[in-house]
Structures are given as structure tokens and as C-alpha cells.
Design a protein around this motif. Structure first.
Motif, mmCIF file in Angstrom:
data_model
loop_
_atom_site.group_PDB
_atom_site.id
_atom_site.type_symbol
_atom_site.label_atom_id
_atom_site.label_comp_id
_atom_site.label_asym_id
_atom_site.label_seq_id
_atom_site.Cartn_x
_atom_site.Cartn_y
_atom_site.Cartn_z
ATOM 1 N N VAL A 13 0.845 -1.202 0.000
ATOM 2 C CA VAL A 13 0.000 0.000 0.000
ATOM 3 C C VAL A 13 0.881 1.254 0.000
ATOM 4 C CG1 VAL A 13 -1.709 1.297 1.334
ATOM 5 C CG2 VAL A 13 -1.926 -1.177 1.102
ATOM 6 N N LEU A 14 2.027 1.165 0.667
ATOM 7 C CA LEU A 14 2.933 2.310 0.725
ATOM 8 C C LEU A 14 3.882 2.378 -0.474
ATOM 9 C CD1 LEU A 14 3.850 2.333 4.505
ATOM 10 C CD2 LEU A 14 2.342 3.897 3.295
ATOM 11 N N GLY A 15 3.748 1.432 -1.407
ATOM 12 C CA GLY A 15 4.582 1.450 -2.598
ATOM 13 C C GLY A 15 5.885 0.696 -2.452
ATOM 14 N N THR A 21 8.914 9.119 11.885
ATOM 15 C CA THR A 21 9.505 10.153 11.029
ATOM 16 C C THR A 21 9.480 9.709 9.568
ATOM 17 O OG1 THR A 21 10.921 10.876 12.840
ATOM 18 C CG2 THR A 21 11.588 11.523 10.617
ATOM 19 N N ASP A 22 9.851 8.445 9.320
ATOM 20 C CA ASP A 22 9.782 7.904 7.953
ATOM 21 C C ASP A 22 8.346 7.931 7.430
ATOM 22 O OD1 ASP A 22 12.498 7.415 8.064
ATOM 23 O OD2 ASP A 22 12.290 5.230 8.264
ATOM 24 N N PHE A 23 7.404 7.592 8.308
ATOM 25 C CA PHE A 23 5.994 7.584 7.935
ATOM 26 C C PHE A 23 5.543 8.988 7.521
ATOM 27 C CE2 PHE A 23 1.521 8.089 9.338
ATOM 28 C CZ PHE A 23 0.920 7.179 8.493
ATOM 29 N N LEU A 24 5.952 10.004 8.291
ATOM 30 C CA LEU A 24 5.590 11.385 7.957
ATOM 31 C C LEU A 24 6.164 11.802 6.614
ATOM 32 C CD1 LEU A 24 5.882 13.170 11.425
ATOM 33 C CD2 LEU A 24 3.809 12.468 10.216
ATOM 34 N N ALA A 25 7.374 11.338 6.313
ATOM 35 C CA ALA A 25 7.977 11.646 5.015
ATOM 36 C C ALA A 25 7.177 11.004 3.882
ATOM 37 C CB ALA A 25 9.439 11.183 4.985
ATOM 38 N N VAL A 26 6.709 9.791 4.100
ATOM 39 C CA VAL A 26 5.949 9.089 3.065
ATOM 40 C C VAL A 26 4.598 9.764 2.842
ATOM 41 C CG1 VAL A 26 4.737 6.933 2.538
ATOM 42 C CG2 VAL A 26 7.076 6.861 3.359
#
Length: 189
Positions: free
Chosen positions: A108-110, A142-147
Motif C-alpha cells: 500500500v505504501l509502494g 519520522t519515515d511515515f511522515l515523510a511518506v
């Protein structure tokens, strides 16, 4: 997946199972079992895989079907022994829903499909050096926010809002089970 996403998937599937077996709605204790079952793999694997060297990764032992199926079966059998079958089934449904959710989530996140953990230790996990569990969660967030600041991330946020919205609607239609366990009743006053 994030904890609230696992909870939503577990609740939706359990509510569907309840309806398919002819009951009208989940009960409060069942909802607590869904909550525990939906988080169980992460409660076992994250601390032991991220914070220690006892497990190779945060998705290994409790995320493996070789562990999950026997544990879920045992919980169902013990609950049935104590005439609490619905609690055991709620735990098992939510626990077993967690694993395919973690398989689908990267897609889902690619990202690429990850299936290896589903048969750990037959398929070895990529070992991670121990780290502070809270620091690891912060890094992932933090990675999630970037995505989510990307176009694909916005599509993901829409899907997540849809999942959470549908779950809230179903929970409401089920009569908000579980809420009675934390809400005082007139006899408690």
C-alpha cells in the motif's frame, strides 16, 4: 502497520465473523480480546527483536504462522474449556489478521512484498542490531511522515481514513461494545 490500523482490521474481521455465525454483535470482553490479539505479534516481537538479540527482527517469532497458528488454536481451546469461546475466537481472529496485514501494508505504501517473516525460522529474517525501542518507533514515525507528504502517501492517508471511518461506523452499529467496560453504570455510583 500502526497499532490503530491492526485494531481496525481485527475488529472489522471479528465483527464479520460474529455476524456470519448468527450473533447480533460482538460483546465487550470480545472487543478486549480483539484489542490484545491485534497487537500481540508486535507486543512480543518488537521488544525482543528491536531491544535485544533474542529475536532477529521485529517481525519474526510471533509474526510467523508456525507460531501464530498453534498459539491462536491454544487460546481458542483454553477459552472454550472455560466456556468463553467468543473471547478465544476474537483473540485468534485479530491475531491471525495481523500477519497478512503486515504483508499487504508495504504494498500500500509502494514498497515491495515481504513474505519471509510469515515462515520464520524456515525463512531467516534479516537480523537487526539491538536499538532503543522508543527511538526505533520515533524513526519509523519520522519515515511515515515523510511518506505521507508524497502523492502516494496522500492516497494512503485516504485509505487509512476510510479504514478507520468504516471501523468506527461498524463499531457504532454494533452498539459500541467494550465501552460499557470503562463507562460507569448507574449501579456504580
Amino acid at each position: 502497520m500502526w497499532p490503530w490500523e491492526h485494531l481496525a482490521v481485527g475488529y472489522l474481521l471479528y465483527s464479520l465473523v460474529v455476524r456470519a455465525t448468527g450473533r447480533s454483535r460482538p460483546r465487550g470482553p470480545d472487543v478486549l480480546a480483539v484489542g490484545l490479539g491485534s497487537q500481540f505479534p508486535d507486543l512480543v516481537d518488537k521488544p525482543l527483536g528491536w531491544g535485544t538479540t533474542l529475536l532477529p527482527s521485529g517481525t519474526s517469532l510471533a509474526h510467523s504462522l508456525l507460531f501464530a497458528v498453534p498459539v491462536a488454536t491454544l487460546v481458542v481451546l483454553v477459552a472454550a474449556r472455560y466456556r468463553r469461546s467468543s473471547i478465544g475466537i476474537a483473540f485468534a481472529v485479530a491475531y491471525l489478521a495481523h500477519i497478512p496485514s503486515d504483508v499487504v501494508y508495504p504494498l500500500v505504501l509502494g514498497d515491495e512484498l515481504r513474505l519471509g517473516f510469515v515462515l520464520w525460522p524456515l525463512i531467516p529474517a534479516d537480523p537487526m542490531p539491538p536499538t532503543n525501542v522508543f527511538a526505533r518507533v520515533g524513526h519509523l514515525f519520522t519515515d511515515f511522515l515523510a511518506v505521507v507528504s508524497t502523492q502516494a502517501g496522500l492516497r494512503f492517508l485516504f485509505l487509512e481514513a476510510f479504514l478507520l471511518g468504516v471501523t468506527l461506523l461498524v463499531w457504532h452499529a454494533d452498539g459500541l461494545p467494550g465501552l460499557e467496560l470503562v463507562r460507569p453504570t448507574p449501579t456504580d455510583r
